[in-house]
Scaffold this active site. Structure first.
Site, mmCIF file in Angstrom:
data_model
loop_
_atom_site.group_PDB
_atom_site.id
_atom_site.type_symbol
_atom_site.label_atom_id
_atom_site.label_comp_id
_atom_site.label_asym_id
_atom_site.label_seq_id
_atom_site.Cartn_x
_atom_site.Cartn_y
_atom_site.Cartn_z
ATOM 1 C CB SER B 326 47.548 66.775 56.201
ATOM 2 O OG SER B 326 48.518 66.268 57.091
ATOM 3 C CG ASP B 365 57.494 66.867 58.430
ATOM 4 O OD1 ASP B 365 57.141 68.052 58.228
ATOM 5 O OD2 ASP B 365 57.251 65.931 57.638
ATOM 6 C CG HIS B 371 59.065 67.932 53.648
ATOM 7 N ND1 HIS B 371 58.579 67.688 54.912
ATOM 8 C CD2 HIS B 371 58.398 67.076 52.831
ATOM 9 C CE1 HIS B 371 57.645 66.746 54.863
ATOM 10 N NE2 HIS B 371 57.523 66.348 53.599
ATOM 11 C CB CYS B 384 56.054 70.269 54.635
ATOM 12 S SG CYS B 384 57.214 70.825 55.888
#
Lengths: 378, 622
Positions: B326, B365, B371, B384
């Site tokens: 991420s 996710d 989310h 997210c």
């Protein structure tokens, strides 16, 4: 006897069979004998300098054989034909030099070779003969001594290949080509004042030339001025070769007695520095003897030049003879430390084929000039 | 054209030619006399002198090796020095019975067999008249023991030699590297004159990159020797010139803090001074002690290092390839804004999974229930995945690749260390070339969260973070600050920094979101905010480990640990005047926020809050 009848059937006129054969081959006997003597000497020295390596001698012999063939072939070519080929040959040389620059293979950091597939070939060597031929042709077209105009044209003609070779960079060959062309001008009767002036101009141009030299060339010149400045690198050659020569003394250490070369202290001992080995083993007497032998060759060449019957032949012969001495002088001068180290081999003695072929080609031309003489109209 | 009518006066020409031949011959004779004079000078006058020199070539040129340049950190702390040690050396030429001598020495000084073997190898490479070391780092006791019997060992002697020493050992192993004996392969390509008397050469790291500067220039001594090869007197000496000293941008204290902060984890931490590109921290853990390599590491110890499961010889910071996870999200977010495919406030709904149109497969996710509706700020703050799956599809792989390349992903950073790798920023063209396959949309989706083919080095991550903090002015990382010679000090030349065309507002937005990662209420690295009174912008990352090496032994615990995800964190601080950018990879650390972020926090904190105020000034003699 059967044999005798055979001989009689040939046009057998001379009491000497060999002499007759040589004459038929267009060979000048005195010159040929001197050359043979030097060549045989080269085997003797090379055997010692090369660490008694028979393979080396065999390769040397095969190159020498090739050189002799080239000599004999050229001795058969009528000087008139040579004269008519001069311009074309020179043109081809310049083109080949350009080709080398364009696509020459990099050989030891320098572009000198042209790869023809089967063998590699160094056009700059050719130029050593083509350049004096060209200048001799040009000057012989006009009345001598040459007018300033013709001198300038001749110099321009000469400077083209010289610059191309210097650019390769092969300073040694460039200087030899330049001197061969200059020799023609000299023999044509270039005025002494002009030569003096040219000398002054050249001296003044030195700093400019310096600017164009490559790093390693500058190093060589610097090392020549002060060899001790770089005893591990370029100066090493000179220091070791002086030790070799000096330790030889008057009588020398005797054949195979060279310690400098044997113990690997002296680099390039079978090529450019072979004279140091010779001097170490045969001493001052040997050196003087070898020099006399060279002078004998040069004297004969000059004799041929004086006997020659037209201007072109005279100029070319004179130039070839003089250039041969320049070879000797530059090599020995470099080995004994009075000239910078440029890669010029000891003529006819050093191992390495290309220059031997060129030299022998030169002698072939000289022999041709001599042996075709009577056929030429005065 | 009057030359056509010039009359050739053959007789005059002949006369001139003849006179010129005579002149030439006289010249030749004079020159020959010159040659003979010189020869006579050498062979008659100089004969005695040269004969002396020639007899065993008595003038020996003995090289004086230069002292290798010293390497300092940014505050002048010595990272690589030269320490005098005693070494026992043999000159084979002067020893009658080498095997016998070696056997006696072995008895006397307890020489391991391995050293004897090593000696024989070295001896073959050296000339017989050169001194070849048998033992190094002799203790005072050994020196004394040998001194007693020295007269019985002609050709053997103890010499004081300078040996390279790395006082920080493992801590600097992947930055400084080490020097080792010149091997045969290297010998072939070395400028022989420069290395006379020097038998070590930089093998890795700064030691290798800056080999030519560190080496110095060899000097020499011309020594006159007698027939027994003993020096009689020194004829001339040219002193060697020591190698340049090198000051790094590295801060060894910070390096130590980073190393310790990684604690039990293998991994890497890189910190870059954003303004200059100077690398402050360059940790690859585990490292190794470089000192044994200098004198010649034993085969056993070397094998142990090579076979070690944690691969201590592997420079993770420079060459380690990790999926970025991420940590790429801020960059893709910025790409989305720059290409105008979304805007910062745009909300998209995250149900906990993403589906490509017409395909059953669900891209999940990390948060199973999703989310909800998130904008870009929240998507970055909470990391997210679905938001970025969506964004990746909107951008398309080509634009993603183009954009990321500008930040240095998939390219060498150009740092002054040898062996850097490119990493991998996949593209359609790359896949066609390498895999002979078309690019699938699903691959775009997972590239959006830093999974799939993409691979980055910790150095690349730190560089990209620094470039982002610098508003797109590309940061070129480098380790050497100054090279100091007796004559001058100079910084190595760097590539001019290029500027990525970015809108300031877009970068502000991304930095805002990254600040919320640390300082926001729901930020994934929230725990970092508690102890500090300045602001950090960061992004967590968790990279799936999909490869387990085949030759690993089966072990229940080890496998379980090996399957855990890598924890990543990138950060820079302070937010309003960024000074330092950091990237941390903790292998198998699990979660970026809980493991990698605190490590980065410690580095940043130590850098921004020095104990003494001038600690970060470069202390370099001017």
């Amino acid at each position: 006897m059967h044999m005798k009848t055979e001989f009689r059937n040939e046009s057998f006129q001379s009491p000497s069979l060999l002499g007759n054969l040589l004459r038929r081959l267009h060979i000048d006997i005195p010159l040929f004998l001197c050359l043979l003597l030097i060549c045989s000497l080269s085997f003797v020295i090379l055997y010692s300098a090369g660490g008694q390596n028979i393979q080396l001698l065999i390769r040397h012999a095969s190159r020498m054989a090739l050189a002799l063939v080239v000599m004999i072939v050229l001795a058969h070519v009528n000087p008139r034909q040579l004269q008519s080929f001069s311009v074309a040959l020179f043109g081809v040389c310049v083109l080949l030099l350009l080709a080398v620059m364009a696509m020459g293979q990099i050989s030891m950091g320098a572009q000198r070779w042209l790869d023809l597939g089967l063998f590699r070939f160094q056009p700059s060597e050719f130029t050593k003969i083509a350049a004096p031929m060209m200048v001799a042709w040009y000057l012989s077209e006009h009345a001598l001594p040459p007018k300033p105009r013709h001198v300038v044209t001749a110099l321009v003609l000469l400077i083209v290949p010289v610059l191309l070779i210097a650019k390769q960079p092969d300073l040694g060959t460039a200087l030899l080509v330049a001197s061969s062309g200059a020799a023609v001008l000299f023999f044509a009767g270039l005025s002494w004042w002009f030569m003096l002036g040219a000398g002054v101009v050249l001296a003044a141009l030195m700093p400019v030339l310096w600017h164009f030299l490559r790093e390693y060339q500058r190093n060589r010149v610097l090392t020549f001025i002060n060899p001790e400045a770089d005893p591990m690198g370029t100066g090493y050659h000179i220091i070791q070769s002086k030790i070799a020569i000096g330790s030889g003394g008057i009588n020398g250490k005797g054949w195979l007695g060279s310690t400098q070369a044997k113990l690997d202290f002296l680099p390039e001992s079978s090529t450019d520095f072979i004279f140091a080995v010779f001097a170490e083993e045969f001493g001052l007497f040997g050196c003087v003897g070898l020099l006399l032998l060279y002078l004998l060759v040069i004297s004969r060449c000059f004799y041929i030049a004086v006997q020659a019957q037209d201007t072109y032949c005279r100029l070319l012969a004179g130039s070839l003879a003089f250039t041969f001495f320049v070879y000797v002088f530059v090599n020995i001068g470099m080995v004994i430390g009075i000239l910078p180290v440029v890669g010029v081999p000891l003529p006819l003695v050093s191992y390495g084929g290309t220059s031997m072929v060129t030299l022998m080609a030169g002698f072939g031309i000289l022999m041709s000039i001599q042996t075709h003489r009577k056929l030429l109209p005065v | 054209m009057d030359w056509r009518f010039a009359i050739k006066d053959t007789l005059a020409e002949n006369r001139i030619f003849l006179s010129r031949v005579v002149a030439a011959f006289v010249l030749i004779l004079l020159m020959s006399v010159g040659l003979v004079t010189r020869l006579a000078y050498l062979q008659v006058v100089g004969h005695e002198h040269y004969a002396t020199l020639s007899k065993d070539n008595r003038i020996k040129i003995s090289p004086l090796p230069p002292t290798r340049g010293i390497i300092y950190d940014r505050q002048g702390r010595m990272l690589a020095e030269n320490v005098p040690t005693y070494s026992l050396e043999l000159i084979p030429e002067q020893i009658d019975n080498l095997d016998d001598t070696l056997a006696k020495l072995q008895q006397l000084l307890n020489v391991p067999d391995e050293k004897i073997e090593q000696f024989h190898k070295l001896r073959k490479r050296n000339k017989a008249f050169n001194s070849t070391p048998l033992l190094q780092n002799l203790s005072d006791e050994d020196v004394a023991r040998f001194a007693v019997v020295r007269p019985y060992f002609p050709g053997v002697d103890v010499y004081a030699r300078l040996v390279r020493h790395y006082p920080y050992g493992e801590l600097t192993s992947h930055v400084i590297g080490y020097v080792g004996r010149i091997n045969e392969q290297e010998l072939k390509n070395l400028p022989v004159n420069d290395y006379r008397g020097t038998d070590h050469i930089g093998k890795t790291g700064i030691e290798k990159t800056y080999e030519s500067q560190l080496l110095g220039t060899a000097g020499y001594e011309e020594i006159e020797t007698n027939a027994q090869a003993r020096a009689v007197n020194t004829v001339a000496t040219v002193e060697p010139i020591a190698g340049s000293n090198i000051y790094l941008t590295l801060d060894i204290e910070l390096q130590k803090i980073a190393h310790e902060a990684l604690a039990e984890y293998d991994g890497a931490a890189v910190a870059i001074d954003i303004k200059t590109g100077g690398v402050l921290v360059f940790v690859s853990k585990p490292g190794y002690d470089p000192n044994p390599f200098v004198t010649g590491i034993s085969a056993k110890d070397y094998k142990a290092l090579q076979d070690s499961e944690s691969q201590p010889l592997y420079n993770r910071a420079l060459r380690g390839l990790y999926p970025p996870g991420s940590t790429v999200k801020p960059f893709y977010g910025l790409a989305g804004l720059e290409y105008g495919v979304t805007d910062f406030g745009h909300r998209s709904f995250c149900p906990g999974y993403y589906r490509l149109p017409g395909v059953e497969h669900k891209y999940r996710d990390w948060k199973k229930w999703g989310h909800g509706a998130v904008d870009m700020n929240e998507a970055i703050t909470q990391s997210c995945d679905v938001y970025f799956y969506d964004l990746a599809m909107a951008l398309g792989i080509d634009r993603m690749t183009d954009f990321m390349h500008q930040f240095g992903f998939g390219e060498k950073s150009g740092i002054d260390l040898v062996g850097e790798v490119d990493g991998l920023m996949p593209s359609k063209a790359w896949k066609r070339r390498q895999r002979k396959q078309a690019w699938f949309p699903g691959e775009t989706v997972i590239t959006g969260i830093g999974q799939g083919y993409m691979q980055v080095t910790p150095l690349q991550l730190a560089r990209a973070t620094a470039t982002l903090a610098h508003y797109g002015k590309v940061v070129n990382p480098h380790l050497v600050h100054q090279i100091i010679t007796p004559d001058y000090a100079k910084a190595p030349e760097l590539d001019p920094a290029s500027q990525i065309p970015l809108k300031k507002q877009h970068v502000d937005n991304i930095i805002h979101a990254m600040t919320n990662v640390v300082h926001g209420a729901r930020g994934t690295a929230g725990r970092l905010a508690k102890a500090i009174d300045y602001q950090i912008a960061g992004k967590t990352g968790t990279a799936q480990v999909f490869t387990v090496k085949q030759d690993e032994k089966y072990s229940e615990d080890a496998i379980a640990f090996k399957m855990r995800d890598h924890a990543l964190f990138i950060a820079f601080a302070p937010v309003h005047d960024p000074k330092i950018a950091v990237a941390v990879v903790a292998e198998h650390g699990g979660h970026g926020g809980s493991v990698a972020a605190p490590i980065a926090g410690e580095i940043i904190d130590a850098y921004l809050k020095p104990k003494n105020t001038d600690a970060h000034e470069n202390r370099i003699p001017q």
